[in-house]
Write a protein that holds these residues in place. Structure first.
Motif, short mmCIF file in Angstrom:
data_model
loop_
_atom_site.label_atom_id
_atom_site.label_comp_id
_atom_site.label_asym_id
_atom_site.label_seq_id
_atom_site.Cartn_x
_atom_site.Cartn_y
_atom_site.Cartn_z
N PHE A 3 0.75 -1.07 0.04
CA PHE A 3 0.06 -0.23 -0.11
C PHE A 3 0.81 1.27 -0.02
O PHE A 3 1.84 1.49 0.89
N HIS A 4 0.78 2.22 -0.95
CA HIS A 4 1.48 3.33 -1.20
C HIS A 4 0.68 4.56 -1.14
O HIS A 4 -0.24 4.86 -1.99
N HIS A 5 0.41 5.32 0.05
CA HIS A 5 -0.33 6.41 0.42
C HIS A 5 0.43 7.72 -0.40
O HIS A 5 1.43 8.17 0.33
N LEU A 14 -8.26 8.61 -4.39
CA LEU A 14 -8.49 7.70 -5.53
C LEU A 14 -7.85 6.46 -4.86
O LEU A 14 -6.54 6.25 -4.79
N LEU A 15 -8.65 5.11 -4.90
CA LEU A 15 -8.13 3.87 -4.66
C LEU A 15 -7.81 3.49 -5.81
O LEU A 15 -8.63 3.13 -6.76
N PHE A 16 -6.26 3.08 -6.29
CA PHE A 16 -5.82 2.49 -7.29
C PHE A 16 -5.53 0.98 -7.00
O PHE A 16 -4.51 0.95 -6.44
N PHE A 17 -6.31 0.13 -7.69
CA PHE A 17 -5.56 -1.24 -7.65
C PHE A 17 -4.76 -1.49 -8.78
O PHE A 17 -5.33 -1.47 -10.03
N GLY A 18 -3.38 -1.64 -8.87
CA GLY A 18 -2.54 -2.02 -9.88
C GLY A 18 -2.80 -3.20 -10.49
O GLY A 18 -3.49 -4.17 -9.79
N GLY A 19 -1.94 -3.70 -11.52
CA GLY A 19 -2.13 -4.83 -12.24
C GLY A 19 -0.81 -5.61 -11.78
O GLY A 19 0.23 -5.02 -11.11
N PHE A 39 -2.43 3.67 -3.41
CA PHE A 39 -1.98 2.66 -4.53
C PHE A 39 -1.98 1.32 -4.04
O PHE A 39 -1.17 1.21 -2.98
N ILE A 40 -2.43 0.34 -4.61
CA ILE A 40 -2.40 -1.14 -4.21
C ILE A 40 -1.78 -2.04 -5.03
O ILE A 40 -2.24 -2.11 -6.25
N ASN A 41 -0.81 -2.76 -4.68
CA ASN A 41 -0.25 -3.56 -5.75
C ASN A 41 0.32 -4.88 -5.00
O ASN A 41 0.48 -4.82 -3.62
N ASP A 42 1.05 -5.62 -5.56
CA ASP A 42 1.84 -6.95 -5.28
C ASP A 42 0.89 -8.01 -4.53
O ASP A 42 0.64 -7.99 -3.36
N ASP A 47 -3.43 -9.63 1.92
CA ASP A 47 -3.94 -9.28 3.32
C ASP A 47 -4.71 -7.86 3.43
O ASP A 47 -3.89 -6.80 2.77
N PHE A 48 -5.66 -7.76 3.47
CA PHE A 48 -6.71 -6.67 3.26
C PHE A 48 -6.45 -5.71 4.78
O PHE A 48 -7.34 -4.77 4.69
N ASP A 49 -5.64 -6.15 5.72
CA ASP A 49 -5.87 -5.21 6.91
C ASP A 49 -5.58 -3.97 6.83
O ASP A 49 -6.36 -3.15 7.55
N GLU A 50 -4.64 -3.60 6.08
CA GLU A 50 -4.21 -2.13 5.98
C GLU A 50 -5.16 -1.23 5.41
O GLU A 50 -5.39 0.02 5.67
#
Length: 222
Positions: A3-5, A14-19, A39-42, A47-50
């Motif tokens: 997770f990169h804020h 903007l919630l951005f789920f990368g590929g 930004f969410i990746n990897d 694990d969705f805790d964060e």
């Protein structure tokens, strides 16, 4: 998951789920700084805790973009009750809820070939195919700093976690963008999965359609 804020001191998020393979650096040129970005990746671990404990209270508006395998990851976040309840606008790009599937995703045989042959050269080929058929001369993105072992773990986990394709329920994207000349995620799979979606945008471009929009804000307006 990573997770990169990106904090631009805005009241919009903007919630951005990368590929697969991508990180925020690949999309920074499209960021007009009108929203903060999470930004969410990897997806080597899910694990969705964060995300569940992220403080959304400073934001008056939350939007969502999911790209490629991020479409599947965003849906998994929804099913785990990790997404905020009030999302203003959501857009899925070049992906489905079934990333490894003979009809609605990448064919398992093709996926296994990529997984078993993963190397620096196959990642170079992947990036070339990702940018192929983009409507820009000499398209390029910032190269991602990820190890081959981490990418292999991501592919293994995506395959394991996506073995059950759930079409009967899931997150309802406002808009889906399908890429007709896609060399990574077959257009026929995108089209079949979202056959009944009421708001489809079909682009004559490849797997990385961001040059078509110029900015992330423009994508949300699609």
């Amino acid at each position: 998951m990573r997770f990169h804020h990106i904090n631009h001191d805005k009241t919009r998020l903007l919630l951005f789920f990368g590929g697969f393979y991508t990180d925020y650096n690949c999309f920074e040129e499209f960021d007009t700084k009108t929203s903060d970005i999470l930004f969410i990746n990897d997806y080597s671990k899910m694990d969705f805790d964060e995300l569940q404990y992220f403080d959304f209270t400073p934001y008056t508006e939350v939007n969502l973009i999911a790209y490629s395998y991020g479409v599947w990851a965003a849906n998994r976040a929804y099913l785990s009750k990790s997404l905020p309840l009030d999302i203003n606008k959501s857009v899925a790009i070049s992906g489905t809820f079934c990333p490894v599937h003979p009809l609605f995703g990448i064919n398992p045989k093709v996926y296994n070939i990529m997984l078993n042959a993963l190397s620096v050269q196959t990642i170079v080929n992947f990036e070339r195919n990702m940018l192929a058929n983009c409507n820009k001369d000499n398209p390029d993105i910032t190269h991602v700093e990820r190890t081959i072992e981490n990418l292999r773990e991501e592919l293994i986990n995506i395959k394991a976690q996506s073995s059950e394709c759930r079409m009967e329920y899931g997150f309802s994207f406002d808009t889906v963008i399908l890429t007709k000349n896609d060399k990574i995620f077959p257009f026929k799979a995108q089209e079949a999965f979202f056959e009944k979606h009421p708001n489809k945008v079909i682009l004559e471009t490849g797997h990385f359609p961001f040059f078509e929009f110029k900015t992330l804000d423009n994508i949300l307006e699609a």
